[in-house]
Scaffold this motif. Structure first.
Motif, PDB file in Angstrom:
ATOM      1  N   TYR A   1      40.119  61.447  39.833  1.00 40.30           N
ATOM      2  CA  TYR A   1      40.584  60.379  40.355  1.00 40.30           C
ATOM      3  C   TYR A   1      40.485  58.829  39.627  1.00 40.30           C
ATOM      4  CZ  TYR A   1      38.854  63.413  44.386  1.00 40.30           C
ATOM      5  OH  TYR A   1      38.621  64.019  45.304  1.00 40.30           O
ATOM      6  N   ALA A   2      41.319  58.298  39.848  1.00 40.81           N
ATOM      7  CA  ALA A   2      41.540  56.784  38.947  1.00 40.81           C
ATOM      8  C   ALA A   2      42.205  55.911  40.096  1.00 40.81           C
ATOM      9  CB  ALA A   2      42.652  57.371  37.364  1.00 40.81           C
ATOM     10  N   SER A   3      42.030  55.045  39.538  1.00 39.96           N
ATOM     11  CA  SER A   3      43.121  53.751  39.668  1.00 39.96           C
ATOM     12  C   SER A   3      44.926  54.161  39.804  1.00 39.96           C
ATOM     13  CB  SER A   3      42.099  52.654  39.831  1.00 39.96           C
ATOM     14  OG  SER A   3      43.507  51.464  40.159  1.00 39.96           O
ATOM     15  N   LYS A   4      45.206  53.408  40.695  1.00 41.40           N
ATOM     16  CA  LYS A   4      46.793  53.776  40.378  1.00 41.40           C
ATOM     17  C   LYS A   4      47.268  52.892  39.536  1.00 41.40           C
ATOM     18  CE  LYS A   4      48.235  50.380  44.141  1.00 41.40           C
ATOM     19  NZ  LYS A   4      49.028  50.294  45.275  1.00 41.40           N
ATOM     20  N   CYS A   5      46.061  51.521  39.183  1.00 43.80           N
ATOM     21  CA  CYS A   5      46.294  50.855  38.272  1.00 43.80           C
ATOM     22  C   CYS A   5      45.601  50.736  37.113  1.00 43.80           C
ATOM     23  CB  CYS A   5      46.135  49.084  38.939  1.00 43.80           C
ATOM     24  SG  CYS A   5      46.985  48.409  40.145  1.00 43.80           S
ATOM     25  N   SER A   6      45.017  52.291  36.880  1.00 40.37           N
ATOM     26  CA  SER A   6      44.660  52.728  35.103  1.00 40.37           C
ATOM     27  C   SER A   6      45.988  52.506  34.907  1.00 40.37           C
ATOM     28  CB  SER A   6      44.601  53.651  35.406  1.00 40.37           C
ATOM     29  OG  SER A   6      44.352  54.993  35.944  1.00 40.37           O
ATOM     30  N   HIS A   7      45.576  53.014  32.629  1.00 44.96           N
ATOM     31  CA  HIS A   7      46.233  53.170  32.131  1.00 44.96           C
ATOM     32  C   HIS A   7      46.948  54.335  31.809  1.00 44.96           C
ATOM     33  CE1 HIS A   7      48.206  53.723  27.731  1.00 44.96           C
ATOM     34  NE2 HIS A   7      47.952  51.953  27.725  1.00 44.96           N
ATOM     35  N   SER A   8      48.194  54.277  31.669  1.00 51.63           N
ATOM     36  CA  SER A   8      49.092  55.348  32.037  1.00 51.63           C
ATOM     37  C   SER A   8      48.164  56.814  31.117  1.00 51.63           C
ATOM     38  CB  SER A   8      50.296  55.397  31.177  1.00 51.63           C
ATOM     39  OG  SER A   8      50.873  54.669  30.042  1.00 51.63           O
ATOM     40  N   CYS A   9      47.790  56.212  29.737  1.00 56.82           N
ATOM     41  CA  CYS A   9      46.996  57.315  29.213  1.00 56.82           C
ATOM     42  C   CYS A   9      45.981  58.381  30.017  1.00 56.82           C
ATOM     43  CB  CYS A   9      45.947  56.727  28.024  1.00 56.82           C
ATOM     44  SG  CYS A   9      44.375  56.109  29.113  1.00 56.82           S
TER      45      CYS A   9
ATOM     46  N   VAL B   1      43.500  49.881  45.989  1.00 59.21           N
ATOM     47  CA  VAL B   1      42.809  49.349  45.024  1.00 59.21           C
ATOM     48  C   VAL B   1      42.987  48.391  45.941  1.00 59.21           C
ATOM     49  CG1 VAL B   1      43.014  49.842  42.419  1.00 59.21           C
ATOM     50  CG2 VAL B   1      44.974  48.086  43.406  1.00 59.21           C
ATOM     51  N   ASP B   2      41.838  46.973  45.987  1.00 58.72           N
ATOM     52  CA  ASP B   2      42.140  46.238  46.701  1.00 58.72           C
ATOM     53  C   ASP B   2      42.138  44.855  46.407  1.00 58.72           C
ATOM     54  OD1 ASP B   2      40.261  45.796  45.172  1.00 58.72           O
ATOM     55  OD2 ASP B   2      38.435  45.407  46.551  1.00 58.72           O
ATOM     56  N   GLU B   3      42.169  43.933  46.877  1.00 55.26           N
ATOM     57  CA  GLU B   3      43.173  42.220  46.394  1.00 55.26           C
ATOM     58  C   GLU B   3      42.928  42.288  45.185  1.00 55.26           C
ATOM     59  OE1 GLU B   3      39.378  41.535  48.383  1.00 55.26           O
ATOM     60  OE2 GLU B   3      40.693  42.796  49.211  1.00 55.26           O
ATOM     61  N   ASN B   4      41.419  42.466  45.162  1.00 56.15           N
ATOM     62  CA  ASN B   4      41.211  42.369  43.530  1.00 56.15           C
ATOM     63  C   ASN B   4      41.487  43.132  42.590  1.00 56.15           C
ATOM     64  OD1 ASN B   4      39.741  40.144  44.347  1.00 56.15           O
ATOM     65  ND2 ASN B   4      37.610  41.527  45.314  1.00 56.15           N
ATOM     66  N   ILE B   5      42.019  44.016  42.576  1.00 61.48           N
ATOM     67  CA  ILE B   5      42.592  45.311  42.186  1.00 61.48           C
ATOM     68  C   ILE B   5      42.006  46.086  41.321  1.00 61.48           C
ATOM     69  CG2 ILE B   5      45.072  45.493  40.080  1.00 61.48           C
ATOM     70  CD1 ILE B   5      45.467  44.289  42.869  1.00 61.48           C
ATOM     71  N   SER B   6      41.255  46.749  42.156  1.00 59.76           N
ATOM     72  CA  SER B   6      39.909  47.104  41.872  1.00 59.76           C
ATOM     73  C   SER B   6      39.424  48.650  43.351  1.00 59.76           C
ATOM     74  CB  SER B   6      38.299  46.347  42.299  1.00 59.76           C
ATOM     75  OG  SER B   6      37.194  47.215  42.742  1.00 59.76           O
ATOM     76  N   ILE B   7      39.186  49.947  42.462  1.00 57.62           N
ATOM     77  CA  ILE B   7      38.778  50.643  43.189  1.00 57.62           C
ATOM     78  C   ILE B   7      37.299  50.212  44.068  1.00 57.62           C
ATOM     79  CG2 ILE B   7      37.957  52.642  43.339  1.00 57.62           C
ATOM     80  CD1 ILE B   7      40.290  53.444  40.917  1.00 57.62           C
TER      81      ILE B   7
ATOM     82  N   THR C   1      44.779  47.118  31.809  1.00 56.68           N
ATOM     83  CA  THR C   1      46.216  46.595  31.425  1.00 56.68           C
ATOM     84  C   THR C   1      46.713  45.874  32.156  1.00 56.68           C
ATOM     85  OG1 THR C   1      45.889  48.452  30.083  1.00 56.68           O
ATOM     86  CG2 THR C   1      47.855  47.247  29.872  1.00 56.68           C
ATOM     87  N   VAL C   2      47.140  45.625  33.066  1.00 53.73           N
ATOM     88  CA  VAL C   2      48.073  45.637  34.186  1.00 53.73           C
ATOM     89  C   VAL C   2      48.011  44.232  34.341  1.00 53.73           C
ATOM     90  CG1 VAL C   2      49.414  46.938  34.734  1.00 53.73           C
ATOM     91  CG2 VAL C   2      47.447  46.656  35.907  1.00 53.73           C
ATOM     92  N   SER C   3      46.025  43.893  34.435  1.00 54.30           N
ATOM     93  CA  SER C   3      46.022  42.355  35.530  1.00 54.30           C
ATOM     94  C   SER C   3      44.707  41.975  34.644  1.00 54.30           C
ATOM     95  CB  SER C   3      45.831  43.456  36.944  1.00 54.30           C
ATOM     96  OG  SER C   3      44.942  44.050  36.759  1.00 54.30           O
ATOM     97  N   CYS C   4      43.859  43.341  33.738  1.00 52.82           N
ATOM     98  CA  CYS C   4      42.200  42.989  33.261  1.00 52.82           C
ATOM     99  C   CYS C   4      41.627  42.654  34.532  1.00 52.82           C
ATOM    100  CB  CYS C   4      42.546  41.435  32.435  1.00 52.82           C
ATOM    101  SG  CYS C   4      40.345  41.702  31.458  1.00 52.82           S
ATOM    102  N   THR C   5      41.465  43.627  35.513  1.00 53.86           N
ATOM    103  CA  THR C   5      41.000  43.577  36.133  1.00 53.86           C
ATOM    104  C   THR C   5      39.753  44.708  36.618  1.00 53.86           C
ATOM    105  OG1 THR C   5      42.144  43.934  38.067  1.00 53.86           O
ATOM    106  CG2 THR C   5      42.249  42.002  37.530  1.00 53.86           C
ATOM    107  N   TYR C   6      38.919  44.653  37.016  1.00 50.29           N
ATOM    108  CA  TYR C   6      37.286  45.734  36.923  1.00 50.29           C
ATOM    109  C   TYR C   6      37.854  46.442  38.447  1.00 50.29           C
ATOM    110  CZ  TYR C   6      37.405  41.696  33.870  1.00 50.29           C
ATOM    111  OH  TYR C   6      37.557  40.665  32.908  1.00 50.29           O
TER     112      TYR C   6
END
Length: 489
Positions: free
Chosen positions: A189-197, A214-220, A249-254
């Motif tokens: 599992y990973a976020s849909k906003c995680s790095h392509s690697c 992810v939620d509104e904060n681009i966070s799982i 990478t896309v947003s510097c979110t956590y």
């Protein structure tokens, strides 16, 4: 050896001068993107290598035309497109030393200093960023750190270790199962906003990955992860690995480690944290809030070669139990065995390749941490954060623009807007803005998308960037925006 010692000394001095002059030139910005087309190198090189050796002066004379003229100048004060690429003179000195020793760190016995300096540097670094004590080396285990070439390698190694651990557990439960049957049921599992690697490593490891919303904060969030795990278990799948991101990478979110960590502990799933960019910020106490929950994770990586003034390649990886790493790729032929292996570390078990240079991977950290110091490194990180805050203020001062995500470190995500326009039209506007910025090759900004929203990324923190260069970049963006908006009228 190509050069006599006296010639090498002269050539080395000349090369150092070239490096310094090159770096000084980058402070003025210039054009970070080269004006070349694919295949340009064939026109500048002979069709075959020389039969007889050439003078080093002749080779050096070609450096500008053959190498630098076709290079992207990542260190330029006009390059804000990507997360910083680290470099410093101490790091360059370390590379020179490492290259000269020709050590091959296959085992502790093939280079004791190679192994033990790395072990100690990983502990220094872990303490500097305030990692939990469970990641520190303590003899043969359980915890410990190792340098990988990149964050991609770090993620791959932890995924392979997690896969191996689950494989052993499943076979001990039912030895009649085939390895193919077990692996076919595994899922990560990973976020849909995680790095392509992350997706690429799942392909290499043959463990399908499920990309979570992810939620509104681009966070799982923990609830999303828990739901996915339960759904997969009902389908007889085996959850193996979760890759959380600190500083996407896309947003510097956590991602939310405080929620995800206890779930992974309860479900006995390996939780890895990829903090390739943001990890350097943990040098500064005021930024450590982004890593709340690290006490729950199985492994953690970040890349000093991004923001810590250490040049490529150097990505630091720590694991809670180093035996999980060793057991996943432990092949021990007679020619690698040695008398001390029962109480030493053989880092070849911790990586894909067998050989490892005594490069910066060890000495770079030693030189940089000693010659710059932790306070100097903190100053460098804080300078980058300050540049990003300045750019954010400039963007917010122009009501034609929008900042998309909170600016917590060195990344500003922004877009050009106009009232009552559809998302498609706004995306098209920003695509044209990027094209205008690219035309004259003067500044580098990269695009990205989140939830179908197209925007531009401004990444601060390169060595030679300063407040003046940040302001010049913003003025350039405004000029190009004027052109794009006029064309829309």
């Amino acid at each position: 050896m190509g050069l006599e010692p006296s010639e090498f000394r002269e050539a080395a001095h000349c090369m150092i001068d070239k490096i310094i002059d090159y770096h000084e030139g980058l402070k003025s910005g210039g054009h970070p993107i080269p004006a070349v087309e694919p295949g340009f190198m064939k026109e500048r090189l002979p069709s075959a290598g020389p039969e007889n050796k050439e003078l080093w002066q002749t080779v050096f004379d070609d450096v500008e035309n053959v190498v630098l003229d076709g290079s992207v100048h990542w260190l330029s004060s006009n390059n804000y497109g990507f997360f910083p690429t680290g470099i410093s003179y101490p790091s360059i000195l370390a590379d020179i030393l490492c290259s000269s020793t020709a050590n091959v760190g296959l085992t502790w016995a093939t280079s004791p200093s190679c192994t033990e300096l790395e072990t100690n540097m990983m502990d220094w670094l872990a303490k500097a960023i305030n990692l939990p004590d469970c990641f520190l080396h303590n003899g043969k285990g359980p915890g410990g750190g190792v340098i990988q070439g990149s964050a991609s390698e770090a993620i791959l190694m932890t995924l392979l270790a997690a896969r191996s651990k689950v494989m052993q557990k499943e076979l001990s439960r039912d030895p009649k199962q085939s390895i193919h049957e077990i692996t076919s049921r595994m899922v990560a599992y990973a976020s849909k906003c995680s790095h392509s690697c992350v997706e690429r490593t799942s392909q290499v490891a043959l463990v399908p990955i499920r990309l979570l919303d992810v939620d509104e904060n681009i966070s799982i969030r923990g609830s999303v992860l828990q739901k996915a795990i339960e759904e997969d278990r009902r389908q007889r799948k085996i959850p193996v690995f979760v890759c959380a991101t600190l500083g996407a990478t896309v947003s510097c979110t956590y991602d939310n480690l405080m929620e995800m960590g206890p779930i992974c502990e309860k479900e006995q799933i390996w939780l890895h944290v990829d903090a390739a960019y943001a990890g350097s910020a943990l040098l500064c106490p005021e930024h450590r809030y982004i890593a709340h929950g690290l006490q729950h994770v199985t492994s953690f990586n970040f890349s000093p070669n991004k923001w810590m003034m250490v040049n490529l390649d150097c990505s630091a990886l720590w694991v809670r139990n180093s035996l999980d790493m060793e057991n996943s790729l432990n092949v021990n032929p007679v020619y690698f065995q040695h008398k001390k292996q029962s109480n030493t570390i053989d880092y070849r078990h911790w990586q894909v390749s067998l050989g490892r240079r005594f490069r910066s991977i060890k000495a770079k950290l030693w030189f940089v941490m000693r010659m710059i110091g932790l306070e100097g490194l903190r100053h460098h990180v804080r300078k980058g954060v300050g540049q990003a805050k300045l750019f954010e203020e400039l963007v917010r001062s122009d009501n034609r623009f929008q900042v998309l995500f909170p600016v917590t470190l060195g990344l500003v995500c922004f877009r050009l807007c106009f009232p009552h326009a559809t998302l498609e039209k706004i995306n098209d506007l920003n695509l044209k803005l990027r094209e205008e910025i690219e035309k004259d090759r003067q500044y580098v900004l990269t695009p990205s998308t989140v939830n179908e929203v197209y925007f531009l990324r401004f990444s601060a923190g390169m060595n030679f960037c300063n407040e003046e260069s940040v302001r010049r970049c913003w003025e350039h963006v405004q000029e190009k925006s004027d052109l794009v908006l006029k064309s829309k009228i």
